[in-house]
Design an enzyme around this catalytic site. Sequence first.
Site, mmCIF file in Angstrom:
data_model
loop_
_atom_site.group_PDB
_atom_site.id
_atom_site.type_symbol
_atom_site.label_atom_id
_atom_site.label_comp_id
_atom_site.label_asym_id
_atom_site.label_seq_id
_atom_site.Cartn_x
_atom_site.Cartn_y
_atom_site.Cartn_z
ATOM 1 N N ASN A 11 2.486 -13.905 -6.743
ATOM 2 C CA ASN A 11 3.025 -12.554 -6.857
ATOM 3 C C ASN A 11 3.244 -12.053 -5.428
ATOM 4 O O ASN A 11 2.330 -11.570 -4.773
ATOM 5 C CB ASN A 11 2.016 -11.686 -7.619
ATOM 6 C CG ASN A 11 2.440 -10.239 -7.740
ATOM 7 O OD1 ASN A 11 3.444 -9.818 -7.149
ATOM 8 N ND2 ASN A 11 1.672 -9.466 -8.494
ATOM 9 N N LYS A 18 -0.196 -12.332 -3.638
ATOM 10 C CA LYS A 18 -1.374 -12.518 -4.489
ATOM 11 C C LYS A 18 -1.171 -13.813 -5.256
ATOM 12 O O LYS A 18 -0.039 -14.171 -5.572
ATOM 13 C CB LYS A 18 -1.493 -11.374 -5.500
ATOM 14 C CG LYS A 18 -1.810 -10.028 -4.880
ATOM 15 C CD LYS A 18 -1.976 -8.986 -5.967
ATOM 16 C CE LYS A 18 -2.025 -7.601 -5.373
ATOM 17 N NZ LYS A 18 -1.730 -6.545 -6.321
ATOM 18 N N ARG A 93 6.375 -13.821 -9.810
ATOM 19 C CA ARG A 93 6.874 -12.488 -10.101
ATOM 20 C C ARG A 93 8.164 -12.297 -9.306
ATOM 21 O O ARG A 93 8.182 -12.510 -8.088
ATOM 22 C CB ARG A 93 5.864 -11.451 -9.644
ATOM 23 C CG ARG A 93 6.362 -10.053 -9.854
ATOM 24 C CD ARG A 93 5.410 -9.095 -9.215
ATOM 25 N NE ARG A 93 5.721 -7.743 -9.613
ATOM 26 C CZ ARG A 93 5.041 -6.692 -9.196
ATOM 27 N NH1 ARG A 93 4.004 -6.857 -8.409
ATOM 28 N NH2 ARG A 93 5.370 -5.502 -9.579
ATOM 29 N N HIS A 181 7.913 -2.579 -12.878
ATOM 30 C CA HIS A 181 6.532 -2.707 -13.386
ATOM 31 C C HIS A 181 6.501 -3.305 -14.797
ATOM 32 O O HIS A 181 5.547 -3.126 -15.543
ATOM 33 C CB HIS A 181 5.791 -1.350 -13.405
ATOM 34 C CG HIS A 181 5.445 -0.834 -12.047
ATOM 35 N ND1 HIS A 181 5.558 0.495 -11.700
ATOM 36 C CD2 HIS A 181 4.998 -1.464 -10.941
ATOM 37 C CE1 HIS A 181 5.201 0.654 -10.438
ATOM 38 N NE2 HIS A 181 4.857 -0.518 -9.958
ATOM 39 N N GLY A 210 -0.322 3.100 -9.296
ATOM 40 C CA GLY A 210 -0.901 2.377 -8.163
ATOM 41 C C GLY A 210 -0.262 2.904 -6.895
ATOM 42 O O GLY A 210 0.125 4.072 -6.843
ATOM 43 N N GLY A 212 2.626 1.815 -5.914
ATOM 44 C CA GLY A 212 3.863 2.095 -6.633
ATOM 45 C C GLY A 212 3.453 2.724 -7.951
ATOM 46 O O GLY A 212 2.419 2.352 -8.505
ATOM 47 N N ARG A 241 6.390 6.560 -1.285
ATOM 48 C CA ARG A 241 7.782 6.732 -1.733
ATOM 49 C C ARG A 241 7.979 8.122 -2.324
ATOM 50 O O ARG A 241 7.077 8.655 -2.968
ATOM 51 C CB ARG A 241 8.142 5.687 -2.802
ATOM 52 C CG ARG A 241 8.140 4.281 -2.268
ATOM 53 C CD ARG A 241 8.371 3.242 -3.359
ATOM 54 N NE ARG A 241 7.348 2.210 -3.317
ATOM 55 C CZ ARG A 241 7.131 1.314 -4.264
ATOM 56 N NH1 ARG A 241 7.876 1.289 -5.343
ATOM 57 N NH2 ARG A 241 6.173 0.426 -4.137
ATOM 58 N N GLY A 328 -4.342 0.816 -10.063
ATOM 59 C CA GLY A 328 -5.432 1.277 -9.185
ATOM 60 C C GLY A 328 -5.891 2.711 -9.435
ATOM 61 O O GLY A 328 -7.089 2.962 -9.613
ATOM 62 N N ILE A 329 -4.966 3.651 -9.454
ATOM 63 C CA ILE A 329 -5.336 5.055 -9.660
ATOM 64 C C ILE A 329 -5.609 5.312 -11.147
ATOM 65 O O ILE A 329 -6.619 5.936 -11.511
ATOM 66 C CB ILE A 329 -4.226 5.986 -9.139
ATOM 67 C CG1 ILE A 329 -4.023 5.791 -7.628
ATOM 68 C CG2 ILE A 329 -4.543 7.446 -9.456
ATOM 69 C CD1 ILE A 329 -2.797 6.485 -7.056
ATOM 70 N N GLU A 331 -6.613 3.345 -13.458
ATOM 71 C CA GLU A 331 -7.844 2.727 -13.969
ATOM 72 C C GLU A 331 -9.101 3.330 -13.358
ATOM 73 O O GLU A 331 -10.153 3.350 -13.996
ATOM 74 C CB GLU A 331 -7.835 1.217 -13.660
ATOM 75 C CG GLU A 331 -6.806 0.448 -14.460
ATOM 76 C CD GLU A 331 -6.606 -0.965 -13.938
ATOM 77 O OE1 GLU A 331 -7.558 -1.559 -13.404
ATOM 78 O OE2 GLU A 331 -5.472 -1.467 -14.061
ATOM 79 N N GLU A 380 -0.991 -8.357 -14.060
ATOM 80 C CA GLU A 380 0.357 -8.918 -13.997
ATOM 81 C C GLU A 380 0.313 -10.437 -13.807
ATOM 82 O O GLU A 380 1.131 -11.165 -14.370
ATOM 83 C CB GLU A 380 1.138 -8.250 -12.849
ATOM 84 C CG GLU A 380 1.471 -6.806 -13.173
ATOM 85 C CD GLU A 380 1.649 -5.929 -11.945
ATOM 86 O OE1 GLU A 380 0.777 -5.983 -11.046
ATOM 87 O OE2 GLU A 380 2.634 -5.191 -11.884
HETATM 88 P P1 ADP Z 1 -0.436 -1.680 -5.839
HETATM 89 O O1 ADP Z 1 0.728 -0.866 -6.353
HETATM 90 O O2 ADP Z 1 -0.363 -1.940 -4.361
HETATM 91 O O3 ADP Z 1 -0.783 -2.894 -6.685
HETATM 92 P P2 ADP Z 1 -2.989 -0.643 -6.818
HETATM 93 O O4 ADP Z 1 -2.696 -0.757 -8.280
HETATM 94 O O5 ADP Z 1 -3.982 -1.578 -6.218
HETATM 95 O O6 ADP Z 1 -1.652 -0.659 -5.959
HETATM 96 O O7 ADP Z 1 -3.477 0.866 -6.549
HETATM 97 C C1 ADP Z 1 -3.783 1.326 -5.285
HETATM 98 C C2 ADP Z 1 -4.195 2.790 -5.406
HETATM 99 O O8 ADP Z 1 -5.333 2.877 -6.270
HETATM 100 C C3 ADP Z 1 -4.583 3.420 -4.085
HETATM 101 O O9 ADP Z 1 -4.067 4.742 -3.998
HETATM 102 C C4 ADP Z 1 -6.101 3.467 -4.207
HETATM 103 O O10 ADP Z 1 -6.662 4.535 -3.454
HETATM 104 C C5 ADP Z 1 -6.290 3.715 -5.676
HETATM 105 N N1 ADP Z 1 -7.659 3.376 -6.087
HETATM 106 C C6 ADP Z 1 -8.227 2.155 -6.145
HETATM 107 N N2 ADP Z 1 -9.528 2.270 -6.493
HETATM 108 C C7 ADP Z 1 -9.789 3.587 -6.642
HETATM 109 C C8 ADP Z 1 -10.929 4.354 -6.997
HETATM 110 N N3 ADP Z 1 -12.098 3.776 -7.262
HETATM 111 N N4 ADP Z 1 -10.798 5.699 -7.079
HETATM 112 C C9 ADP Z 1 -9.621 6.296 -6.814
HETATM 113 N N5 ADP Z 1 -8.505 5.640 -6.469
HETATM 114 C C10 ADP Z 1 -8.568 4.300 -6.397
#
Ligand code: ADP
Length: 399
Positions: A11, A18, A93, A181, A210, A212, A241, A328-329, A331, A380
């Site tokens: 990816n 990744k 990907r 996505h 995330g 993105g 963005r 990330g955000i 979850e 993914e």
């Molecule tokens: P990408 O789009 O690069 O794959 P991710 O899905 O890894 O991104 O998400 C990254 C975002 O998730 C960042 O803004 C990060 O701060 C946030 N994030 C990750 N873990 C936590 C957490 N425990 N609490 C709050 N925000 C988080």
Amino acid sequence: MSDPGVITVLNAGSSSIKFGLYEPGVDGVLLYHGQIERLGGAAHLKVSDRSGKTVAEQSWPDGTLDHRRATAEFLELGRTLLAGRPVAAFGHRVVHGGVWFSQPTRVDAAVLARLATLVPLAPLHQPHNLAPIEVIAEAAPHLPQIACFDTAFHRSQPELAQEFGLPRALTDEGVRRYGFHGLSYDYIVARLRESEPDLAGQRLIIAHLGNGASLCAVQGGRSVASTMGFTAVDGLMMGTRTGTLDPGVLLYLMEEHGYDARRLEDLLYRQSGLLGVSGIASDMRTLRQSAEPAAAHAVALFVYRIVREIGSLAAAMSGVDVLVFTAGIGENDAATRAEVVQGCAWLGFALDPVRNGAGGGQRRINEAGARPVLVVPTDEERMIARYTSAALNQEGEQP
Ligand code: ADP
């Protein structure tokens, strides 16, 4: 029985690759996973085994590791990790499949040439996605490579959801809404089919939040609308963005401030979003920990844009039954979920604060009696592994 070989997933993002090594099959065991980060800068590789134990680490501080060299390094590493076991196929990907590719596709020279024509539609992603495919095609031409597209899941959208109000000739040329996505949304829908079959066929809005970020409206398991459009800069405000922007702003910047395309690209993709609005950081964790009012303001704008776009996607389905948070955000940040759902109370959503605050895995977090709200961790790479395995099986079944 001879070893069918391992499924290798790559990816490749704009500054990272990744990867995961999987046993074949729909839910083949993940053997190793890892990533090479900060390509072009102080690159760093880390690989873990399935228990999470780090099994390899390496740094290239001199800034010379690009996507092509990183792929070559990864192939070398893969050989060591697999200790003589064969690779069955590589799954990749690929951000853009244009209007042509609505399914994972085995890459040959003709497909690769076609995918290269889409580089102008995704200049920040597509070349990086294609670089590992090219390197592997040279190094191991006999091994199948399967491209899995971020746009493919959205090909099911009705024609109206895919069009801009532009002259027909431009739409026909491919200036249309594609959505991205898709591998994440596809994975979430598949998860729900297995674990929440009663919900999976209903009207869903999935929030992939995330770095993105986008939303997808899913009805009957198919994408019917999404917030990302022609490029991955449309829709929600993201880490760096802008998200949706009045196109008149671009004309203003060009005429009054002399912006050219490169400078606009930098502004739209790298200097804006949470980073630009806060002036502090693009990372949600950093902003949540900051006491600066500008940090709270940026997060408030992020949430406001999500709430407004949820309203728009609900309209596209004449309602919404289920809200899903992922990435990330989505979850991990309970506060963002709470603020978004509060803004969606008018749609019948309400959270159980205890469930929302409790961590860990897939779960329902809505208040009893309210519409379902779920957290579903996305994967993914797993989706790519599944598709790659399935593509191999299909080929094997062909007469
Ligand atoms: P990408 O789009 O690069 O794959 P991710 O899905 O890894 O991104 O998400 C990254 C975002 O998730 C960042 O803004 C990060 O701060 C946030 N994030 C990750 N873990 C936590 C957490 N425990 N609490 C709050 N925000 C988080």
